[in-house]
Design an enzyme around this catalytic site. Structure first.
Site, short mmCIF file in Angstrom:
data_model
loop_
_atom_site.label_atom_id
_atom_site.label_comp_id
_atom_site.label_asym_id
_atom_site.label_seq_id
_atom_site.Cartn_x
_atom_site.Cartn_y
_atom_site.Cartn_z
N GLY A 372 37.67 17.35 75.48
CA GLY A 372 36.90 17.21 76.39
C GLY A 372 36.70 17.78 77.55
O GLY A 372 37.65 18.67 78.11
N PRO A 373 35.80 17.80 78.76
CA PRO A 373 35.79 18.41 79.73
C PRO A 373 37.08 18.31 80.65
O PRO A 373 37.69 17.18 80.53
CB PRO A 373 34.48 17.95 80.57
CG PRO A 373 33.74 17.37 79.30
CD PRO A 373 34.71 16.77 78.45
N SER A 374 37.41 19.13 81.56
CA SER A 374 38.36 18.82 82.47
C SER A 374 38.13 17.56 83.25
O SER A 374 37.16 17.28 83.78
CB SER A 374 38.58 19.91 83.34
OG SER A 374 39.67 19.54 84.47
N GLY A 375 39.12 16.78 83.48
CA GLY A 375 39.14 15.37 84.26
C GLY A 375 38.41 14.42 83.50
O GLY A 375 38.19 13.39 84.11
N GLY A 377 40.08 12.42 81.22
CA GLY A 377 41.02 11.49 81.08
C GLY A 377 42.10 11.77 79.93
O GLY A 377 42.78 10.88 79.67
N LYS A 378 41.97 12.94 79.49
CA LYS A 378 43.06 13.24 78.45
C LYS A 378 44.60 13.14 78.84
O LYS A 378 45.15 12.54 78.04
CB LYS A 378 42.56 14.71 77.85
CG LYS A 378 41.11 14.90 77.46
CD LYS A 378 41.03 16.36 76.83
CE LYS A 378 41.15 17.37 77.96
NZ LYS A 378 40.39 17.58 78.82
N GLU A 503 49.22 21.44 74.90
CA GLU A 503 48.95 22.55 74.49
C GLU A 503 49.79 23.65 75.10
O GLU A 503 49.55 24.59 75.98
CB GLU A 503 47.56 23.19 74.59
CG GLU A 503 47.05 24.28 73.65
CD GLU A 503 47.33 24.15 72.11
OE1 GLU A 503 48.88 24.12 71.67
OE2 GLU A 503 46.59 24.02 71.31
#
Length: 580
Positions: A372-375, A377-378, A503
């Site tokens: 998902g995009p940066s920010g 919530g990963k 990663e």
């Protein structure tokens, strides 16, 4: 927060804090008793002097009398020294216990506390605030006890010697109180500000020094110089305000005492002249008066130090009263970590949610990727799995058991985490690999196996000190790839059931990536693996992929399934990983 803590500080809180250190009462009272004996010895000397002067005769200057006077002096001095040492030992023991209590408390506080507080400020609480209390207990408190006994004994004897002359001495009492109370109140406010500024300054310089490479690479020396001098000037300003109060207090008290001495000498001289008082009594009176004056000056200093200690007490008690990290102690079955589930989890750091109604599951022998995009919530998902924070609503479960109900130490022992940049602490490579484990939990063979499996041996064997090589603060003597392999070796040694990877090869050069990648492939075998994906190869090889967008799970499946059914995933993948 600091102001509220300061308001709660009181003598009762201070005594409660001291009691929490399990001070040895028997040793304390022994010290007080010896102080009493030493003070009693010093109180006898003026009486002997009076007898000697009033009955002055060469016939009275005998060996036994001189030996008695000298003996009283020596015994008093020795007993005073022993009592001071005992009370100082108690003070040191109390502060040692207090620092242990505060340090242990910091280790139990949740991550959210450290998100809001600079580490240097916390260090200041452990070191500076406890030092203020230590100074009060070890230096001023023993003097207070001997001073109180000396003043009380002297006053009683003076009343017996001449009650009229004694009453003149008490003229200074209301004046002294009128000076000490307002100055002491002012000192309390100044010392509170000084302690706050000290904590802030400590936090700032620790932050700067820990990122010294960032500062130098961006030529930020002048900026940090100005910022540092602002902090130093603030400390100077409050230090001078404190000095000004002490500068007022000392001469005022000295002037008051000198005024009393002049009154006593003047009135006593008239009494000697008219024959209603002997010279010996006047001399003894003056000697006792000095035994009162010296402690009175010390009392003023004690009062200012006590006010400073109250400020420190308030801050320490404020920390000790904070809620610990939730430990979880509900009985449960033995965990196998076969399944990990998020059930409608919502969470945010302030009032704005970062994750909303997230639900997913990961099973043993599965590799699950989050994209998902940066920010989006990963990383927050990983933080919640580690139990750095508690969810607002919903539930995270392992083997069907809510993780909040699992003892924290036991729960985390089954989880391994390798970030993009593995954390390394000062010490040796071996100490970093075994970090957090007791010596009974591993053998040298286990370490050797972890070193081989993580491909760490490739560079360790080339170092002069091998695995006992010092890595420097935060591992500055190692390359990024070497730090990563140490982090992986640490994970191998713990043998986690759930492995989380942010990663770990994303920022490495090709050769380091080869070693780290091979180590990770071996480490992932037979475990539940959660990956924050930064490379297309990670996504393609995943058993399941979850796409997170603005805190919501908008898609799940294999790479092929999402490419066919999820337009945003397809566009994101082509944009992010088109060159892979």
């Amino acid at each position: 927060m600091n102001n509220n803590i300061e308001e709660k500080a009181s003598f009762k809180k201070f005594i409660s804090l001291i009691k929490s250190t399990n001070v040895k009462k028997r040793l304390f009272f022994t010290g007080v008793f010896l102080t009493l004996i030493g003070t009693a010895g010093s109180l006898i000397v003026p009486l002997l002097t009076q007898m000697f002067i009033d009955g002055f005769s060469t016939d009275l200057i005998t060996g036994p009398l001189l030996a008695l006077i000298i003996g009283v002096f020596l015994v008093s001095a020795v007993v005073d020294g022993i009592s001071y040492y005992i009370l100082a030992k108690i003070g040191q023991t109390v502060v040692r216990s207090l620092r242990e209590i505060v340090w242990d408390k910091f280790l139990k506080l949740p991550v959210s506390y450290f998100d809001k507080t600079k580490s240097g400020e916390s260090v200041s609480r452990v070191v500076n605030d406890t030092s203020i209390i230590q100074n009060l207990i070890t230096s001023h408190f023993p003097q207070l006890i001997s001073g109180v006994l000396s003043v009380a004994g002297s006053v009683v004897i003076l009343f017996f010697l001449d009650w009229k002359l004694t009453l003149i001495m008490f003229v200074s009492l209301p004046v002294s109180i009128g000076v000490i109370i307002p100055l002491g109140s002012r000192m309390r406010k100044v010392s509170r500000k000084l302690q706050d500024e000290t904590a802030t300054f400590t936090g700032a310089i620790q932050e700067t020094l820990s990122e010294i490479r960032l500062m130098k690479s961006f030529n930020a020396e002048r900026y940090e110089q100005q910022k540092g001098r602002q902090g130093i000037n603030q400390l100077y300003k409050y230090g001078m305000k404190e000095a000004a109060i002490n500068a007022l207090l000392s001469p005022i008290m000295s002037t008051i005492m000198m005024f009393v001495i002049i009154l006593v000498i003047g009135y006593g001289g008239l009494r000697v002249a008219d024959g209603t008082m002997t010279i010996g009594t006047l001399v003894a009176f003056l000697l006792y008066l000095f035994q009162i004056i010296m402690p009175m000056t010390m009392f003023a200093m004690f009062f200012t130090e006590y006010n400073k200690a109250l400020g420190a007490t308030g801050r320490i008690m404020g920390i000790l009263e904070m809620n610990d990290e939730k430990s979880g102690d509900t009985s449960h079955k033995e965990l196998s970590y076969k399944t990990l589930e998020f059930n409608n989890v919502t969470f945010g750091y302030d009032k704005t949610p970062v994750l909303e109604n997230i639900s997913f599951n990961a099973n043993n022998n599965q590799k699950v990727a989050f994209v998902g995009p940066s920010g989006s919530g990963k990383s927050t998902i990983f933080s919640l799995i580690e139990r750095y924070y508690s969810v607002w609503s919903g539930e995270i479960a392992v083997d069907g058991v809510n993780i909040d109900n699992i003892p924290l130490g036991e729960y985390r022992s089954g989880i391994g985490y390798v970030a993009q940049e593995s954390a390394v602490v000062s010490g040796t490579i071996k100490e970093n690999i075994t970090y957090g484990l007791q010596t009974s939990e591993y053998t040298d063979a286990d370490i050797a196996r972890a070193v081989e499996q993580s491909y760490t041996a490739e560079f360790i064997n080339e170092l002069p000190d091998g695995i006992d090589t010092e890595v420097g603060e935060r591992g500055v003597k190692l390359s990024g790839g070497q730090r990563q392999r140490i982090g992986i070796a640490r994970a191998f040694l713990r043998n986690p059931k759930i492995l989380m990877l942010d990663e770990a090869t994303a920022s490495l050069d090709s050769q380091s990536e080869k070693y780290v990648g091979e180590a990770l492939n071996e480490l992932m075998s037979g475990r539940t693996v959660l990956v924050i994906a930064h490379r297309l190869s990670t996504i393609v090889n995943s058993d399941k992929i979850y796409f997170i967008d603005s805190g919501q799970l908008t898609g799940e499946g294999t790479h092929e399934e999402l490419m066919a059914s999820h337009d945003l995933y397809k566009a994101f993948t082509e944009q992010q990983f088109g060159d892979d």
